[in-house]
Motif scaffolding. Structure first.
Motif, PDB file in Angstrom:
ATOM      1  N   LEU A  34       0.878  -1.169   0.000  1.00  0.00           N
ATOM      2  CA  LEU A  34       0.000   0.000   0.000  1.00  0.00           C
ATOM      3  C   LEU A  34       0.912   1.215   0.000  1.00  0.00           C
ATOM      4  CD1 LEU A  34      -2.545  -1.268   2.634  1.00  0.00           C
ATOM      5  CD2 LEU A  34      -2.926  -1.044   0.183  1.00  0.00           C
ATOM      6  N   ASN A  35       0.631   2.188  -0.867  1.00  0.00           N
ATOM      7  CA  ASN A  35       1.564   3.306  -0.981  1.00  0.00           C
ATOM      8  C   ASN A  35       0.893   4.665  -1.067  1.00  0.00           C
ATOM      9  OD1 ASN A  35       0.505   2.776  -3.463  1.00  0.00           O
ATOM     10  ND2 ASN A  35       2.427   2.688  -4.553  1.00  0.00           N
ATOM     11  N   LEU A  36      -0.423   4.724  -0.963  1.00  0.00           N
ATOM     12  CA  LEU A  36      -1.139   5.997  -1.065  1.00  0.00           C
ATOM     13  C   LEU A  36      -2.171   6.103   0.047  1.00  0.00           C
ATOM     14  CD1 LEU A  36      -1.872   5.635  -4.856  1.00  0.00           C
ATOM     15  CD2 LEU A  36      -0.177   7.177  -3.871  1.00  0.00           C
ATOM     16  N   ILE A  37      -2.303   7.298   0.602  1.00  0.00           N
ATOM     17  CA  ILE A  37      -3.329   7.523   1.616  1.00  0.00           C
ATOM     18  C   ILE A  37      -3.836   8.952   1.481  1.00  0.00           C
ATOM     19  CG2 ILE A  37      -1.724   8.229   3.433  1.00  0.00           C
ATOM     20  CD1 ILE A  37      -3.560   6.555   5.362  1.00  0.00           C
ATOM     21  N   SER A  38      -5.140   9.113   1.641  1.00  0.00           N
ATOM     22  CA  SER A  38      -5.751  10.440   1.574  1.00  0.00           C
ATOM     23  C   SER A  38      -6.883  10.500   2.590  1.00  0.00           C
ATOM     24  CB  SER A  38      -6.286  10.711   0.161  1.00  0.00           C
ATOM     25  OG  SER A  38      -6.820  12.014   0.070  1.00  0.00           O
ATOM     26  N   MET A  39      -6.720  11.358   3.570  1.00  0.00           N
ATOM     27  CA  MET A  39      -7.706  11.497   4.640  1.00  0.00           C
ATOM     28  C   MET A  39      -8.467  12.810   4.465  1.00  0.00           C
ATOM     29  SD  MET A  39      -7.056   8.717   6.345  1.00  0.00           S
ATOM     30  CE  MET A  39      -8.023   8.953   7.835  1.00  0.00           C
ATOM     31  N   ASN A  51      -2.062  -4.102  -6.899  1.00  0.00           N
ATOM     32  CA  ASN A  51      -3.135  -5.070  -7.149  1.00  0.00           C
ATOM     33  C   ASN A  51      -4.528  -4.453  -7.023  1.00  0.00           C
ATOM     34  OD1 ASN A  51      -1.069  -7.048  -7.317  1.00  0.00           O
ATOM     35  ND2 ASN A  51      -1.111  -7.239  -5.096  1.00  0.00           N
ATOM     36  N   GLY A  52      -4.639  -3.157  -7.246  1.00  0.00           N
ATOM     37  CA  GLY A  52      -5.936  -2.496  -7.169  1.00  0.00           C
ATOM     38  C   GLY A  52      -6.529  -2.446  -5.775  1.00  0.00           C
ATOM     39  N   GLN A  53      -5.699  -2.606  -4.777  1.00  0.00           N
ATOM     40  CA  GLN A  53      -6.223  -2.616  -3.406  1.00  0.00           C
ATOM     41  C   GLN A  53      -6.733  -1.240  -2.990  1.00  0.00           C
ATOM     42  OE1 GLN A  53      -4.094  -5.444  -0.531  1.00  0.00           O
ATOM     43  NE2 GLN A  53      -2.492  -4.427  -1.705  1.00  0.00           N
ATOM     44  N   LEU A  54      -7.916  -1.224  -2.404  1.00  0.00           N
ATOM     45  CA  LEU A  54      -8.521  -0.007  -1.860  1.00  0.00           C
ATOM     46  C   LEU A  54      -9.065  -0.308  -0.476  1.00  0.00           C
ATOM     47  CD1 LEU A  54     -10.652   1.508  -4.759  1.00  0.00           C
ATOM     48  CD2 LEU A  54      -8.845   2.666  -3.508  1.00  0.00           C
ATOM     49  N   SER A  67     -12.720  -2.628  -5.831  1.00  0.00           N
ATOM     50  CA  SER A  67     -11.858  -1.774  -6.645  1.00  0.00           C
ATOM     51  C   SER A  67     -12.277  -1.836  -8.108  1.00  0.00           C
ATOM     52  CB  SER A  67     -10.407  -2.243  -6.514  1.00  0.00           C
ATOM     53  OG  SER A  67      -9.560  -1.509  -7.369  1.00  0.00           O
ATOM     54  N   PRO A  68     -12.132  -0.722  -8.826  1.00  0.00           N
ATOM     55  CA  PRO A  68     -12.480  -0.726 -10.247  1.00  0.00           C
ATOM     56  C   PRO A  68     -11.377  -1.322 -11.129  1.00  0.00           C
ATOM     57  CG  PRO A  68     -11.678   1.425  -9.649  1.00  0.00           C
ATOM     58  CD  PRO A  68     -11.727   0.610  -8.377  1.00  0.00           C
ATOM     59  N   THR A  69     -10.252  -1.709 -10.523  1.00  0.00           N
ATOM     60  CA  THR A  69      -9.109  -2.153 -11.314  1.00  0.00           C
ATOM     61  C   THR A  69      -8.291  -3.191 -10.548  1.00  0.00           C
ATOM     62  OG1 THR A  69      -7.099  -1.438 -12.454  1.00  0.00           O
ATOM     63  CG2 THR A  69      -7.681  -0.259 -10.436  1.00  0.00           C
ATOM     64  N   PRO A  70      -7.632  -4.101 -11.264  1.00  0.00           N
ATOM     65  CA  PRO A  70      -6.682  -5.002 -10.606  1.00  0.00           C
ATOM     66  C   PRO A  70      -5.266  -4.434 -10.620  1.00  0.00           C
ATOM     67  CG  PRO A  70      -7.015  -5.718 -12.857  1.00  0.00           C
ATOM     68  CD  PRO A  70      -7.915  -4.513 -12.645  1.00  0.00           C
ATOM     69  N   ASN A  71      -5.103  -3.242 -11.185  1.00  0.00           N
ATOM     70  CA  ASN A  71      -3.777  -2.657 -11.379  1.00  0.00           C
ATOM     71  C   ASN A  71      -3.337  -1.806 -10.199  1.00  0.00           C
ATOM     72  OD1 ASN A  71      -3.661  -3.793 -13.984  1.00  0.00           O
ATOM     73  ND2 ASN A  71      -4.876  -2.099 -14.775  1.00  0.00           N
ATOM     74  N   ARG A  72      -2.069  -1.392 -10.237  1.00  0.00           N
ATOM     75  CA  ARG A  72      -1.468  -0.590  -9.170  1.00  0.00           C
ATOM     76  C   ARG A  72      -1.949   0.857  -9.259  1.00  0.00           C
ATOM     77  NH1 ARG A  72       3.371   2.561  -8.342  1.00  0.00           N
ATOM     78  NH2 ARG A  72       3.878   2.410 -10.551  1.00  0.00           N
ATOM     79  N   PHE A  73      -2.405   1.374  -8.123  1.00  0.00           N
ATOM     80  CA  PHE A  73      -2.749   2.792  -8.043  1.00  0.00           C
ATOM     81  C   PHE A  73      -1.471   3.601  -7.888  1.00  0.00           C
ATOM     82  CE2 PHE A  73      -6.859   1.042  -6.758  1.00  0.00           C
ATOM     83  CZ  PHE A  73      -7.714   1.805  -7.553  1.00  0.00           C
ATOM     84  N   VAL A  74      -1.389   4.717  -8.635  1.00  0.00           N
ATOM     85  CA  VAL A  74      -0.209   5.580  -8.560  1.00  0.00           C
ATOM     86  C   VAL A  74      -0.542   6.957  -7.988  1.00  0.00           C
ATOM     87  CG1 VAL A  74       1.043   4.393 -10.394  1.00  0.00           C
ATOM     88  CG2 VAL A  74      -0.441   6.325 -10.968  1.00  0.00           C
ATOM     89  N   ALA A  86      -8.534   8.946  -8.357  1.00  0.00           N
ATOM     90  CA  ALA A  86      -7.421   7.993  -8.291  1.00  0.00           C
ATOM     91  C   ALA A  86      -6.926   7.714  -9.708  1.00  0.00           C
ATOM     92  CB  ALA A  86      -7.872   6.699  -7.623  1.00  0.00           C
ATOM     93  N   VAL A  87      -5.652   7.370  -9.820  1.00  0.00           N
ATOM     94  CA  VAL A  87      -5.040   7.026 -11.098  1.00  0.00           C
ATOM     95  C   VAL A  87      -4.367   5.670 -10.939  1.00  0.00           C
ATOM     96  CG1 VAL A  87      -3.298   7.680 -12.822  1.00  0.00           C
ATOM     97  CG2 VAL A  87      -4.628   9.462 -11.639  1.00  0.00           C
ATOM     98  N   ASP A  88      -4.569   4.797 -11.935  1.00  0.00           N
ATOM     99  CA  ASP A  88      -3.868   3.515 -11.930  1.00  0.00           C
ATOM    100  C   ASP A  88      -3.028   3.399 -13.188  1.00  0.00           C
ATOM    101  OD1 ASP A  88      -5.479   2.728 -14.092  1.00  0.00           O
ATOM    102  OD2 ASP A  88      -5.942   0.792 -13.237  1.00  0.00           O
TER     103      ASP A  88
END
Length: 166
Positions: A34-39, A51-54, A67-74, A86-88
């Motif tokens: 996990l590499n992104l966080i937004s509060m 892996n599209g983890q949300l 998740s709308p995607t199996p890809n990595r969120f950037v 969000a961008v993947d």
């Protein structure tokens, strides 16, 4: 950071939270980094990664969501509890996609095909922000860097305009 005594950080080693006693490891079950966080507040936030983890924070716990995607969120940026972006990136094609959270689900936004690399999303209000891009579809030998999108007020992005081009 939400305040001097309340904040979150996520990275390769996991999730940590700051409170009035300092930083503490916060356990979470994830199947990849996990590499992104937004509060948006102490009772609402989102976390994303490989892996599209949300994951969604409801003020007391994190829960994995569809998740709308199996890809990595950037990129991930929430504007409010009912609006976020969000961008993947697809590891096979290296194409980037933009998603909007509408308060109920994440929906892919259609973008001009010529913009393939989108990174550095920064929102300043509900539909105003910047998304730097690199154009490498139509002219593979010429990579356009440093362009910026300015989001229009229309959530379907029909008025999505490049603000700066070279």
């Amino acid at each position: 950071m939400l305040s001097p005594n309340d904040g979150w950080a996520v990275g390769y080693q996991g999730l940590i939270r700051k409170d009035h006693n300092g930083w503490h490891v916060y356990p979470i079950i994830a199947t990849g980094q996990l590499n992104l966080i937004s509060m948006t507040s102490t009772s609402d936030g989102w976390m994303a990664g490989e892996n599209g983890q949300l994951f969604h924070w409801n003020g007391s716990s994190w829960s994995k969501v569809s998740s709308p995607t199996p890809n990595r969120f950037v990129d991930l940026q929430m504007v409010s509890s009912s609006l976020g972006w969000a961008v993947d990136t697809d590891p096979n094609t290296f194409h980037y996609r933009l998603y909007r959270y509408n308060g109920a689900e994440w929906v892919e936004e259609k973008l001009p095909a010529r913009y393939t690399r989108l990174e550095g999303l920064s929102m300043i209000s509900a539909f105003e922000g910047y998304l730097p891009y690199i154009n490498e579809i139509y002219e593979p030998e010429y990579i356009q860097e440093g362009g910026i999108f300015r989001f229009a007020q229309e959530p379907d992005f029909r008025a999505f305009l490049p603000a700066i081009t070279r």
